[in-house]
Design a protein around this motif. Structure first.
Motif, PDB file in Angstrom:
ATOM      1  N   ALA A   1       0.895  -1.285  -0.005  1.00 38.27           N
ATOM      2  CA  ALA A   1      -0.166   0.138  -0.186  1.00 38.27           C
ATOM      3  C   ALA A   1       0.704   1.198  -0.046  1.00 38.27           C
TER       4      ALA A   1
ATOM      5  N   SER B   1      -3.178   3.116   3.334  1.00 36.08           N
ATOM      6  CA  SER B   1      -3.249   2.435   4.293  1.00 36.08           C
ATOM      7  C   SER B   1      -4.411   1.823   4.916  1.00 36.08           C
TER       8      SER B   1
ATOM      9  N   ARG C   1      -6.601  -0.607   1.067  1.00 39.32           N
ATOM     10  CA  ARG C   1      -5.634  -1.608   1.030  1.00 39.32           C
ATOM     11  C   ARG C   1      -6.060  -2.684   0.876  1.00 39.32           C
TER      12      ARG C   1
END
Length: 237
Positions: free
Chosen positions: A64, A179, A184
Motif C-alpha cells: 500500500a 493504508s 488496502r
C-alpha cells in the motif's frame, strides 16, 4: 514569497553562509541517493521479511505504501504542471538572497515549478508508511526526510519552505489513505499473492521498482522530456 517562507529561508541561508564545507556537504546530500531514499526503502524490505503473526498485514502495508508513494509522486508532478507557475527561489531576483553554490546548481530546473516538492511528497509517504508499522523507526525516518531531504533543498534555494511542506502533506495524506483497510484490501492482497506464487518474477520487478523510486524516476522523466521536446519540434541538444 510568504512571510513563513521568508523567515525560514533567510535563517537557513545565513546560519551557515560562511562555511564552504557545510554548503558542499548540503549539496552532496541533495545529490546522493543514499541520503534521500535508500535507507527508507531498505527498512521497507526489513518490514516485508520480518516474521511473525502479523506478517501478512505488514506486507499489505508495504504494498500500500509503495502504491501511495507512486501516487504522491505523480500528484506532485501534476500539481506542479497545473497550478500557477512558481519560480524557484534560487532563480527569483525578488527573493534577495544569495544562495550557496548557486553556480553548482545551474539552470536545469529553472523551468520547473517550485510547488510542491515531489521529493518531499515521495519520501514523506515512505516515512509515514514506516511509522504506521514501526513507530520509533518511523519517527526516525520522518526526521531523516525532514533533515536530509526537505531542509537541504530549502537551504540551496531549490524550494521554498511551503513547497516542501505542501509535498510532505501530500505524501502523508497518500500514506494514510492507501493504508486504510477499504483501499488496502482491494489492492495489496493481489500483489502479496503474486509475490508468493511467482517470487522470481515478483522480486525482480520489485527490485526494478525500488531502483526507480530511489532515483526519483530520473530516467523515465528524462525520456519523457525528450519525447515532449520532439513533439514540439525541439532538438535533443
Amino acid at each position: 514569497m510568504l512571510a513563513f517562507d521568508t523567515a525560514i529561508q533567510v535563517w537557513l541561508v545565513h546560519v551557515a553562509a560562511s562555511s564552504v564545507v557545510f554548503s558542499y556537504a548540503v549539496f552532496a546530500i541533495t545529490e546522493f541517493y543514499f541520503t534521500k531514499g535508500l535507507v527508507p526503502l531498505a527498512i521497507l524490505c526489513a518490514i516485508w521479511f520480518h516474521p511473525g503473526d502479523a506478517q501478512q498485514w505488514r506486507r499489505e502495508i508495504v504494498v500500500a505504501i509503495l502504491c501511495a508513494a507512486l501516487v504522491a509522486f505523480l500528484l506532485g508532478r501534476l500539481f506542479a504542471l497545473t497550478l500557477p507557475f512558481r519560480l524557484r527561489p534560487l532563480y527569483d531576483p525578488a527573493v534577495h538572497l544569495l544562495f550557496p553554490l548557486a553556480d553548482k546548481t545551474g539552470v536545469r530546473m529553472r523551468l520547473w515549478s517550485s510547488f510542491p516538492s515531489d521529493h518531499a511528497a515521495l519520501w514523506m509517504t515512505i516515512a509515514v508508511g514506516i511509522f504506521l508499522v514501526w513507530r520509533w523507526i518511523g519517527m526516525l525516518t520522518i526526521a531523516q526526510c525532514a533533515v536530509f531531504v526537505c531542509l537541504p533543498r530549502v537551504y540551496l534555494g531549490l524550494h521554498y519552505p511551503s513547497d516542501v511542506l505542501g509535498g510532505a502533506i501530500i505524501g502523508a495524506f497518500c500514506a494514510w489513505m492507501f493504508s486504510r483497510a477499504p483501499i488496502r484490501s482491494r489492492i495489496a492482497p493481489i500483489f502479496v499473492r503474486f509475490m508468493e506464487y511467482r517470487p522470481a518474477v515478483g522480486y525482480m520487478l520489485a527490485f526494478l521498482f525500488f531502483f526507480e523510486l530511489a532515483t526519483m524516476f530520473d530516467e523515465p522523466r528524462y525520456l519523457a522530456t525528450l519525447v515532449v521536446k520532439q513533439l514540439h519540434g525541439g532538438s535533443l541538444r
